[in-house]
Write an enzyme that holds these catalytic residues in place. Structure first.
Site, PDB file in Angstrom:
ATOM      1  N   LYS A 150       1.265  -1.182   0.294  1.00  0.00           N
ATOM      2  CA  LYS A 150      -0.260   0.017  -0.005  1.00  0.00           C
ATOM      3  C   LYS A 150       0.844   0.758  -0.082  1.00  0.00           C
ATOM      4  CE  LYS A 150      -4.008  -2.107   2.452  1.00  0.00           C
ATOM      5  NZ  LYS A 150      -4.689  -2.131   3.489  1.00  0.00           N
ATOM      6  N   ASN A 199      -1.511   0.064   6.947  1.00  0.00           N
ATOM      7  CA  ASN A 199      -0.995  -1.414   7.822  1.00  0.00           C
ATOM      8  C   ASN A 199      -0.476  -1.953   6.933  1.00  0.00           C
ATOM      9  OD1 ASN A 199      -2.935  -1.956   6.355  1.00  0.00           O
ATOM     10  ND2 ASN A 199      -4.683  -3.330   7.133  1.00  0.00           N
ATOM     11  N   ARG A 258       3.407  -6.638   9.877  1.00  0.00           N
ATOM     12  CA  ARG A 258       2.045  -5.462   9.970  1.00  0.00           C
ATOM     13  C   ARG A 258       3.074  -4.773  12.080  1.00  0.00           C
ATOM     14  NH1 ARG A 258      -3.833  -7.414   7.912  1.00  0.00           N
ATOM     15  NH2 ARG A 258      -3.340  -6.323   6.380  1.00  0.00           N
ATOM     16  N   THR A 284      -5.402  -7.420  10.614  1.00  0.00           N
ATOM     17  CA  THR A 284      -5.588  -6.494  10.655  1.00  0.00           C
ATOM     18  C   THR A 284      -4.542  -4.859  11.244  1.00  0.00           C
ATOM     19  OG1 THR A 284      -7.745  -7.140   9.578  1.00  0.00           O
ATOM     20  CG2 THR A 284      -7.582  -4.666   9.417  1.00  0.00           C
ATOM     21  N   ARG A 337      -1.094 -14.239   4.385  1.00  0.00           N
ATOM     22  CA  ARG A 337      -1.834 -13.587   5.654  1.00  0.00           C
ATOM     23  C   ARG A 337      -1.018 -14.114   6.554  1.00  0.00           C
ATOM     24  NH1 ARG A 337      -5.401 -10.009   4.632  1.00  0.00           N
ATOM     25  NH2 ARG A 337      -6.151 -10.760   6.864  1.00  0.00           N
ATOM     26  N   HIS A 360      -1.592  -5.414   1.548  1.00  0.00           N
ATOM     27  CA  HIS A 360      -2.956  -6.030   1.264  1.00  0.00           C
ATOM     28  C   HIS A 360      -3.215  -7.781   0.896  1.00  0.00           C
ATOM     29  CE1 HIS A 360      -7.370  -7.199  -0.773  1.00  0.00           C
ATOM     30  NE2 HIS A 360      -6.600  -8.106  -0.995  1.00  0.00           N
TER      31      HIS A 360
HETATM   32  P1  ADP Z   1      -7.282  -6.857   5.634  1.00  0.00           P
HETATM   33  O1  ADP Z   1      -6.208  -6.266   5.098  1.00  0.00           O
HETATM   34  O2  ADP Z   1      -6.791  -7.516   7.352  1.00  0.00           O
HETATM   35  O3  ADP Z   1      -7.726  -8.748   4.562  1.00  0.00           O
HETATM   36  P2  ADP Z   1     -10.837  -6.006   6.515  1.00  0.00           P
HETATM   37  O4  ADP Z   1     -10.004  -6.430   4.517  1.00  0.00           O
HETATM   38  O5  ADP Z   1     -11.090  -6.548   7.113  1.00  0.00           O
HETATM   39  O6  ADP Z   1      -8.723  -6.407   6.309  1.00  0.00           O
HETATM   40  O7  ADP Z   1      -9.970  -4.413   5.670  1.00  0.00           O
HETATM   41  C1  ADP Z   1      -8.989  -3.746   4.489  1.00  0.00           C
HETATM   42  C2  ADP Z   1      -8.809  -2.596   5.188  1.00  0.00           C
HETATM   43  O8  ADP Z   1     -10.204  -1.860   5.683  1.00  0.00           O
HETATM   44  C3  ADP Z   1      -7.811  -2.972   6.203  1.00  0.00           C
HETATM   45  O9  ADP Z   1      -6.861  -3.535   5.600  1.00  0.00           O
HETATM   46  C4  ADP Z   1      -7.695  -1.772   7.093  1.00  0.00           C
HETATM   47  O10 ADP Z   1      -7.104  -1.071   5.724  1.00  0.00           O
HETATM   48  C5  ADP Z   1      -8.748  -1.190   6.702  1.00  0.00           C
HETATM   49  N1  ADP Z   1      -9.661  -1.040   8.099  1.00  0.00           N
HETATM   50  C6  ADP Z   1     -10.258  -2.378   8.068  1.00  0.00           C
HETATM   51  N2  ADP Z   1     -11.013  -1.837   9.188  1.00  0.00           N
HETATM   52  C7  ADP Z   1     -10.516  -0.493   9.802  1.00  0.00           C
HETATM   53  C8  ADP Z   1     -11.268   0.069  10.788  1.00  0.00           C
HETATM   54  N3  ADP Z   1     -12.405  -0.127  12.104  1.00  0.00           N
HETATM   55  N4  ADP Z   1     -10.625   1.166  11.065  1.00  0.00           N
HETATM   56  C9  ADP Z   1      -9.981   1.478   9.990  1.00  0.00           C
HETATM   57  N5  ADP Z   1      -9.844   1.284   8.996  1.00  0.00           N
HETATM   58  C10 ADP Z   1      -9.821  -0.110   8.798  1.00  0.00           C
HETATM   59 MG    MG Z   2      -9.580  -8.743   3.660  1.00  0.00          MG
END
Ligand code: ADP
Ligand code: MG
Length: 192
Positions: A14, A155, A135, A124, A118, A158
């Protein structure tokens, strides 16, 4: 878990990874596992591409919203809307974030690629990510920080959460002829 040696995961480094000069460090983590890079490019995500990547899928919006609600409640705060409303708000923020500056898109291939990637990236929110994960090692971001700034959690990375998600996402970022098929010399040992 399938026994496929060509399982694929889509990874995006990202904008915060690119801006902080961590591209090489993070790619190394994936290469070290024995998983293989089969496609890679730097790309500027248009709003349209960002919208396709973070698709308006109700199940995903709800899961993002529910994670946010739980995090708010664990801090003793009231969630700022229903999970679906929160999920939609985060999606809009994500579309801005992902198109803020270039990203590096990568397809990683190998046995158990999705779960391995993962595991390497961690959960996340970096505040919950153990040292040793990407992360956990490269960020100290929290839900509180993201919420107070009205932006998504930064973070670094992706990664597809399932093989079905990977298949959908790879098509968004890569043409078929950009995905390479080759044998790495260590595969003779790894897959013997
Ligand atoms: P991941 O990237 O771990 O698969 P998700 O698919 O649930 O997580 O969410 C996509 C992205 O949205 C996350 O990587 C993060 O950048 C953002 N995100 C998720 N949940 C939140 C939250 N509660 N507040 C702010 N940003 C969030
Ligand atoms: Mg995701």
């Amino acid at each position: 878990m399938s026994n496929s040696l060509s399982e694929k995961s889509l990874v995006l480094l990202k904008p915060d990874t690119v801006q902080r000069g961590l591209v090489g460090e993070i790619i190394t983590r994936f290469e070290q596992t024995g998983l293989k890079i089969v496609a890679m490019k730097m790309a500027y995500a248009s709003k349209e591409l960002a919208g396709k990547h973070y698709a308006e899928d109700e199940k995903w919006l709800l899961s993002v919203g529910e994670k946010a609600s739980k995090a708010a409640m664990s801090r003793g705060e009231k969630p700022a809307g229903t999970p679906l409303e929160i999920g939609k708000r985060i999606r809009t923020q994500l579309m801005d974030y992902i198109s803020m500056s270039p990203v590096v898109a990568i397809v990683i291939e190998g046995h158990n690629a999705v779960l391995t990637v993962r595991k390497l990236i961690g959960p996340t929110s970096p505040e919950n990510a153990q040292p040793g994960t990407i992360r956990g090692d490269f960020s100290h971001e929290t839900y509180v920080m993201a919420d107070s700034r009205g932006r998504p959690i930064q973070n670094l990375i992706h990664a597809s959460e399932s093989t079905a998600e990977a298949e959908r996402e790879i098509k968004i970022w890569f043409r078929k002829d950009e995905i390479h098929s080759y044998i790495r010399v260590d595969e003779g040992l790894i897959y013997r």
